[in-house]
Design an enzyme around this catalytic site. Structure first.
Site, mmCIF file in Angstrom:
data_model
loop_
_atom_site.group_PDB
_atom_site.id
_atom_site.type_symbol
_atom_site.label_atom_id
_atom_site.label_comp_id
_atom_site.label_asym_id
_atom_site.label_seq_id
_atom_site.Cartn_x
_atom_site.Cartn_y
_atom_site.Cartn_z
ATOM 1 N N HIS A 6 5.498 5.563 1.363
ATOM 2 C CA HIS A 6 6.222 5.096 0.441
ATOM 3 C C HIS A 6 5.336 4.185 -0.021
ATOM 4 C CE1 HIS A 6 6.206 3.666 4.894
ATOM 5 N NE2 HIS A 6 6.813 2.565 4.024
ATOM 6 N N GLN A 35 1.673 4.708 2.173
ATOM 7 C CA GLN A 35 1.670 4.508 3.073
ATOM 8 C C GLN A 35 2.243 5.300 3.900
ATOM 9 O OE1 GLN A 35 3.762 0.658 5.399
ATOM 10 N NE2 GLN A 35 2.748 -0.315 3.350
ATOM 11 N N GLU A 89 12.359 3.078 9.540
ATOM 12 C CA GLU A 89 12.434 1.077 9.092
ATOM 13 C C GLU A 89 13.706 1.694 7.746
ATOM 14 O OE1 GLU A 89 8.386 0.009 7.696
ATOM 15 O OE2 GLU A 89 9.025 0.754 5.637
ATOM 16 N N HIS A 143 4.297 5.715 8.508
ATOM 17 C CA HIS A 143 4.208 5.075 9.823
ATOM 18 C C HIS A 143 3.679 6.532 10.539
ATOM 19 C CE1 HIS A 143 4.726 1.563 7.714
ATOM 20 N NE2 HIS A 143 6.219 1.942 7.512
ATOM 21 N N LYS A 147 7.311 4.154 14.175
ATOM 22 C CA LYS A 147 8.425 3.267 13.127
ATOM 23 C C LYS A 147 8.762 3.594 12.209
ATOM 24 C CE LYS A 147 6.894 -0.802 10.305
ATOM 25 N NZ LYS A 147 5.766 -1.464 9.592
ATOM 26 N N SER A 179 0.991 -1.322 0.158
ATOM 27 C CA SER A 179 -0.195 -0.076 -0.605
ATOM 28 C C SER A 179 0.517 1.329 -0.184
ATOM 29 C CB SER A 179 -0.842 -0.016 1.286
ATOM 30 O OG SER A 179 -0.548 -0.798 2.425
ATOM 31 N N LYS A 211 -7.617 -2.361 2.252
ATOM 32 C CA LYS A 211 -7.370 -2.592 3.610
ATOM 33 C C LYS A 211 -8.044 -1.613 3.810
ATOM 34 C CE LYS A 211 -3.752 -6.117 4.922
ATOM 35 N NZ LYS A 211 -2.431 -6.413 5.552
ATOM 36 N N ARG A 247 -2.692 3.257 6.200
ATOM 37 C CA ARG A 247 -2.545 3.214 4.538
ATOM 38 C C ARG A 247 -3.547 4.731 3.535
ATOM 39 N NH1 ARG A 247 -2.875 -1.713 7.163
ATOM 40 N NH2 ARG A 247 -1.245 -3.005 6.598
#
Length: 437
Positions: A276, A112, A139, A114, A137, A110, A301, A295
């Site tokens: 991203h 998205q 990453e 964080h 989050k 997706s 979802k 998302r």
């Protein structure tokens, strides 16, 4: 105090629908070797190594039978906090601050972002069914194969060119808003951010009927023009995404984001509140211990468009790609600007050894390919092979050695391990970032 030793882990797999199927998935192959479970003809998306409640690792005790009840790593750490080191415990308590993964992506994830440390607990309190924990989050993805992703907003001049060539998007969001962005002075960062946020929010918030019509118009035009000219990389990508997610606003929003193609051994890191989407490939991923995802496109979802559009930084420009800093003859370190983690990649030729010096922080190692051994002090060597995952306590030095016949000759394994590395003993390590400890 009982002496500390590395502990081997049995790890969880996530079979999300975007994962590669069966043996094509690096996550599946490594999970199978780690767990003893056969690989099924299903999508295998993520192998999780850590303590998150959505996929906790289990501690394998020496001599335990296959049907023994295994202790969750989080519980074991709470009983053995010395494994983490004093400073880590002081900062994060008796838990790992990072979550380590192997990802195998067949279909785009997706669009998205964080949440950061301030927003994450708010979202968790309001929607704990959607936002599973109160942590941020950040990453990083380290490519094992060629790896494609969308990451961050393209710079202003590129965006002006994109909007000038996409009448479908201009009509969807409104000519007035687009004209404002096209005519803006790039030296005024505040105005640029406001104009970009306005256009992107209008795009992502458009009604589904209008989005479907716009995507169809764009698709039809590009298919026709493909007969007479070579489509741009972004145009080709849009058609790929449309095949996977028909009538989705993510097809349109992909034009606003940087398209990144990582070679094996290159890494991409993502701070909180940055948009991203991973598109294709296998990677090792590390992040703060969280599963929070906001998302807004390319997904069946729950979409939280309002939250996503309000939380983004709208920072523009191509992301920083990490090539890895050599810390020894056989090991590279990838250090993002986050306290919680960094990742080391070790490729040992047959018969060679390397030392991971003692550090006052815990590590999780995963054997990606090959055979070797681990030596701790005067103790006997511990044999290692593909799929072994183990936690090394703080303050422990280990010596790793590749077997003389280290290579595993599976053709699929060789597909994953590029750059003629199939004759090496390959491992990755997640560890608390050196900038913190």
């Amino acid at each position: 105090m009982k002496p500390l030793k590395p502990v081997f882990l049995k790890c969880a797999v996530q079979k999300y629908e975007w994962g590669k199927r069966g043996e094509e998935s690096a996550a599946a192959r490594i999970f199978s070797r780690n767990s003893g479970c056969p690989v099924e003809d299903k999508p295998y998306a993520e192998l999780w190594m850590g303590t998150h409640d959505s996929g906790p690792s289990l501690v394998l005790f020496s001599g335990s039978s296959p049907d023994s009840k295994l202790l969750p790593l989080k519980e074991w750490l709470s009983q053995n906090p010395e494994v983490l080191g004093d400073r880590v415990v002081q900062r994060w308590g008796t838990d790992l601050p990072f979550l380590f993964k192997v990802l195998s992506v067949a279909k785009a994830l997706s669009i998205q972002a964080h949440p950061d440390k301030e927003l994450a607990p708010v979202l968790h309190k309001e929607r704990p069914d959607i936002y599973k924990d109160p942590n941020h989050k950040p990453e990083m993805a380290l490519a094992l194969t060629e790896f494609e992703a969308l990451c961050g907003f393209i710079d202003l001049e590129e965006l002006k060119g994109v909007l000038g060539s996409l009448p479908e998007i201009v009509n969807l969001v409104g000519k007035e808003s687009v004209e404002e962005l096209l005519n803006i002075d790039r030296s005024d960062a505040k105005d640029v951010k406001a104009a970009l946020q306005s256009v992107f929010t209008q795009l992502m918030s458009a009604k589904q009927d209008a989005v479907s019509e716009t995507v169809l118009e764009l698709k039809s035009r590009l298919i026709k023009e493909k007969q007479v000219r070579h489509l741009t990389t972004k145009e080709q990508l849009a058609l790929r995404l449309e095949e996977q997610y028909p009538n989705d606003v993510g097809v349109l929003s992909s034009f606003f984001l940087n398209y990144v193609k990582l070679n094996p051994g290159e890494a991409l890191y993502l701070d909180a509140n940055e948009p991203h989407a991973y598109i294709y490939g296998d990677c090792v991923e590390c992040m703060a211990t969280s599963d929070n995802v906001v998302r807004a496109g390319l997904t069946p979802k729950y979409r939280d468009v309002e939250t996503l559009c309000s939380m983004l930084t709208y920072k523009q420009g191509y992301p920083n790609i990490l090539k890895g800093a050599e810390v020894s003859e056989y090991t590279k370190s990838y250090q993002p600007p986050f306290d919680e983690f960094e990742v080391d990649q070790c490729c040992l030729p047959a018969g060679r050894s390397t030392t991971f010096s003692a550090v006052q922080k815990p590590s999780i190692f995963i054997v990606l390919d090959g055979h070797g051994s681990m030596k701790i002090g005067l103790e006997d060597e511990i044999l290692l092979t593909t799929g072994n995952i183990f936690l090394v306590p703080a303050g422990m030095e280990i010596i790793l050695t590749a077997n003389a016949d280290s290579a595993e000759t599976s053709s699929k394994d060789n597909d994953t391990n590029e750059n003629n590395k199939s004759s090496t003993f390959q491992l990755c390590r997640a560890v608390v970032n050196s900038r913190f400890v």
